[in-house]
Scaffold this motif. Structure first.
Motif, mmCIF file in Angstrom:
data_model
loop_
_atom_site.group_PDB
_atom_site.id
_atom_site.type_symbol
_atom_site.label_atom_id
_atom_site.label_comp_id
_atom_site.label_asym_id
_atom_site.label_seq_id
_atom_site.Cartn_x
_atom_site.Cartn_y
_atom_site.Cartn_z
ATOM 1 N N ALA A 62 32.985 51.797 44.010
ATOM 2 C CA ALA A 62 33.213 53.194 44.403
ATOM 3 C C ALA A 62 33.614 53.265 45.877
ATOM 4 O O ALA A 62 34.364 54.153 46.294
ATOM 5 N N VAL A 63 33.111 52.309 46.657
ATOM 6 C CA VAL A 63 33.464 52.256 48.076
ATOM 7 C C VAL A 63 34.889 51.713 48.242
ATOM 8 O O VAL A 63 35.713 52.296 48.930
ATOM 9 N N THR A 64 35.155 50.580 47.572
ATOM 10 C CA THR A 64 36.473 49.949 47.772
ATOM 11 C C THR A 64 37.603 50.811 47.216
ATOM 12 O O THR A 64 38.737 50.699 47.660
ATOM 13 N N ALA A 65 37.271 51.685 46.261
ATOM 14 C CA ALA A 65 38.298 52.567 45.699
ATOM 15 C C ALA A 65 38.896 53.463 46.786
ATOM 16 O O ALA A 65 40.025 53.929 46.655
ATOM 17 N N ARG A 66 38.154 53.683 47.856
ATOM 18 C CA ARG A 66 38.642 54.567 48.929
ATOM 19 C C ARG A 66 39.275 53.785 50.078
ATOM 20 O O ARG A 66 39.663 54.361 51.097
ATOM 21 N N VAL A 67 39.316 52.453 49.917
ATOM 22 C CA VAL A 67 39.848 51.619 50.999
ATOM 23 C C VAL A 67 41.262 51.157 50.661
ATOM 24 O O VAL A 67 41.537 50.732 49.552
ATOM 25 N N ARG A 68 42.159 51.277 51.652
ATOM 26 C CA ARG A 68 43.521 50.780 51.452
ATOM 27 C C ARG A 68 43.521 49.272 51.687
ATOM 28 O O ARG A 68 43.036 48.793 52.705
ATOM 29 N N PHE A 69 44.069 48.523 50.730
ATOM 30 C CA PHE A 69 44.090 47.055 50.828
ATOM 31 C C PHE A 69 45.443 46.523 51.277
ATOM 32 O O PHE A 69 45.532 45.565 52.008
ATOM 33 N N TRP A 111 38.636 42.110 43.553
ATOM 34 C CA TRP A 111 37.508 41.801 42.668
ATOM 35 C C TRP A 111 36.546 40.819 43.354
ATOM 36 O O TRP A 111 35.332 41.025 43.350
ATOM 37 N N ALA A 112 37.097 39.779 43.959
ATOM 38 C CA ALA A 112 36.264 38.758 44.596
ATOM 39 C C ALA A 112 35.528 39.325 45.814
ATOM 40 O O ALA A 112 34.365 38.987 46.066
ATOM 41 N N LEU A 113 36.193 40.210 46.568
ATOM 42 C CA LEU A 113 35.527 40.837 47.712
ATOM 43 C C LEU A 113 34.350 41.692 47.248
ATOM 44 O O LEU A 113 33.266 41.664 47.845
ATOM 45 N N GLU A 114 34.573 42.434 46.169
ATOM 46 C CA GLU A 114 33.484 43.278 45.638
ATOM 47 C C GLU A 114 32.293 42.421 45.217
ATOM 48 O O GLU A 114 31.143 42.730 45.544
ATOM 49 N N ARG A 115 32.562 41.317 44.491
ATOM 50 C CA ARG A 115 31.466 40.452 44.044
ATOM 51 C C ARG A 115 30.747 39.832 45.247
ATOM 52 O O ARG A 115 29.535 39.653 45.237
ATOM 53 N N SER A 126 26.388 36.954 58.624
ATOM 54 C CA SER A 126 26.611 36.385 57.297
ATOM 55 C C SER A 126 28.074 36.043 57.042
ATOM 56 O O SER A 126 28.476 35.821 55.899
ATOM 57 N N ALA A 127 28.864 35.984 58.120
ATOM 58 C CA ALA A 127 30.309 35.779 57.946
ATOM 59 C C ALA A 127 30.621 34.519 57.136
ATOM 60 O O ALA A 127 31.472 34.527 56.249
ATOM 61 N N ARG A 128 29.908 33.448 57.456
ATOM 62 C CA ARG A 128 30.185 32.161 56.796
ATOM 63 C C ARG A 128 29.835 32.199 55.297
ATOM 64 O O ARG A 128 30.699 31.924 54.465
ATOM 65 N N PRO A 129 28.565 32.513 54.947
ATOM 66 C CA PRO A 129 28.248 32.586 53.506
ATOM 67 C C PRO A 129 29.098 33.620 52.772
ATOM 68 O O PRO A 129 29.443 33.423 51.614
ATOM 69 N N PHE A 130 29.452 34.703 53.466
ATOM 70 C CA PHE A 130 30.281 35.724 52.823
ATOM 71 C C PHE A 130 31.636 35.136 52.448
ATOM 72 O O PHE A 130 32.137 35.307 51.340
ATOM 73 N N GLU A 131 32.222 34.400 53.396
ATOM 74 C CA GLU A 131 33.537 33.808 53.145
ATOM 75 C C GLU A 131 33.480 32.797 52.000
ATOM 76 O O GLU A 131 34.342 32.789 51.118
ATOM 77 N N GLU A 132 32.444 31.960 52.013
ATOM 78 C CA GLU A 132 32.319 30.956 50.949
ATOM 79 C C GLU A 132 32.144 31.625 49.588
ATOM 80 O O GLU A 132 32.712 31.193 48.592
ATOM 81 N N THR A 133 31.349 32.696 49.550
ATOM 82 C CA THR A 133 31.106 33.406 48.289
ATOM 83 C C THR A 133 32.393 34.065 47.799
ATOM 84 O O THR A 133 32.735 33.995 46.615
ATOM 85 N N TYR A 134 33.109 34.692 48.739
ATOM 86 C CA TYR A 134 34.385 35.320 48.391
ATOM 87 C C TYR A 134 35.339 34.287 47.790
ATOM 88 O O TYR A 134 35.949 34.505 46.740
ATOM 89 N N LEU A 135 35.460 33.128 48.441
ATOM 90 C CA LEU A 135 36.404 32.110 47.973
ATOM 91 C C LEU A 135 36.013 31.565 46.601
ATOM 92 O O LEU A 135 36.868 31.313 45.759
ATOM 93 N N ALA A 136 34.702 31.423 46.372
ATOM 94 C CA ALA A 136 34.242 30.918 45.070
ATOM 95 C C ALA A 136 34.602 31.914 43.964
ATOM 96 O O ALA A 136 35.112 31.533 42.903
ATOM 97 N N LEU A 179 36.948 34.181 44.144
ATOM 98 C CA LEU A 179 38.411 34.257 44.065
ATOM 99 C C LEU A 179 38.949 33.124 43.194
ATOM 100 O O LEU A 179 39.785 33.339 42.305
ATOM 101 N N GLU A 180 38.430 31.926 43.417
ATOM 102 C CA GLU A 180 38.894 30.769 42.644
ATOM 103 C C GLU A 180 38.572 30.959 41.162
ATOM 104 O O GLU A 180 39.395 30.676 40.296
ATOM 105 N N GLU A 181 37.380 31.484 40.902
ATOM 106 C CA GLU A 181 36.978 31.709 39.511
ATOM 107 C C GLU A 181 37.943 32.690 38.841
ATOM 108 O O GLU A 181 38.460 32.442 37.757
ATOM 109 N N ARG A 182 38.204 33.796 39.512
ATOM 110 C CA ARG A 182 39.042 34.835 38.923
ATOM 111 C C ARG A 182 40.494 34.379 38.755
ATOM 112 O O ARG A 182 41.136 34.672 37.750
ATOM 113 N N LEU A 183 40.978 33.652 39.745
ATOM 114 C CA LEU A 183 42.368 33.168 39.674
ATOM 115 C C LEU A 183 42.539 32.129 38.576
ATOM 116 O O LEU A 183 43.630 31.950 38.046
ATOM 117 N N GLY A 184 41.438 31.462 38.232
ATOM 118 C CA GLY A 184 41.490 30.434 37.201
ATOM 119 C C GLY A 184 41.585 31.002 35.800
ATOM 120 O O GLY A 184 41.904 30.300 34.845
#
Ligand SMILES: [Mg+2]
Length: 232
Positions: free
Chosen positions: A38-45, A21-25, A71-81, A83-88
């Motif tokens: 629709a893209v991630t549905a075809r990807v094995r995680f 979910w966090a990767l998609e966002r 964009s690796a850095r902002p992507f990682e920060e966005t993913y983590l934010a 992820l933290e929201e969803r896990l909370g």
């Protein structure tokens, strides 16, 4: 003395899809990627490293490699934010059966243990924390160390060798994981493997990978420990 390397998703923690979910966002937010699910549905995680999953999603979504690495850095920060929201949220993550007891028993027995996971390090820590696993993992290897799971296995052992101040023979290392990839990475490094069917792969399919042992889950702490100790 044995070194135990533990996988996170499906082995210690069920993060109920928070990572996906966090990767998609993050793809939507950073790259304006629409219809990404629709893209991630075809990807094995399962069993894969974050960088390898992210590269495949980007390729399938038509995001050029150069744009991804810029964009690796902002992507990682966005993913983590995200992820933290969803896990909370309630039900965001739970420890899998036996995980907490096994870690406590390893600690009591002074058996060195660490993480061997495809998660980037901060993502792994967020998931463990959300699942109420507060153990300190002195070292390990993470998706943030590289995309290749087999190589991560070697990196984790080398890190423990410098912490312990001695060589760790491959046969003293046990990998505990829930996916065929965990078993293969163990074999590639000459480690023993203990497969647990608490993830996305059924016990019979794990058996087909010929791990050294397969368990339904980690709840029989005593026998798990005995098995770990017996092979060393
Ligand atoms: Mg896993």
């Amino acid at each position: 003395v044995t070194l135990v390397l533990l996988d996170v998703d499906g082995t210690l923690v069920d993060a109920s899809g928070a990572g996906r979910w966090a990767l998609e966002r993050a793809f939507e937010t950073v790259f304006g990627a629409e219809g990404i699910s629709a893209v991630t549905a075809r990807v094995r995680f399962q069993g894969r490293t974050d960088p390898s999953i992210i590269a495949e999603i980007a390729a399938r979504a038509g995001i050029p490699e150069a744009r991804l690495s810029e964009s690796a850095r902002p992507f990682e920060e966005t993913y983590l934010a995200f992820l933290e929201e969803r896990l909370g949220r309630s039900g965001g993550a739970r420890a899998l059966p036996g995980a907490r007891d096994l870690l406590a028993a390893l600690e009591r027995g002074a058996i060195p243990f660490g993480l061997l996971t495809g998660n980037i390090e901060r993502g792994a820590r967020l998931k463990l924390l959300a699942a109420g696993i507060a153990n300190r993992f002195p070292a390990g290897a993470y998706g943030s160390d590289g995309a290749d799971r087999d190589a991560l296995g070697r990196i984790a052992r080398e890190r423990f060798e410098s912490i312990l101040g001695r060589g760790v023979p491959p046969r003293e290392v046990v990998v505990v994981g829930d996916s065929p990839e965990d078993v293969r990475a163990a074999r590639a490094n000459g480690y023993r493997s203990l497969a647990v069917a608490t993830g996305w792969t059924a016990a019979a399919d794990l058996e087909a990978e010929r791990p050294d042992a397969v368990l339904a889950d980690l709840s029989a702490t005593g026998s798990v420990l005995a098995w770990i100790a017996a092979g060393a």
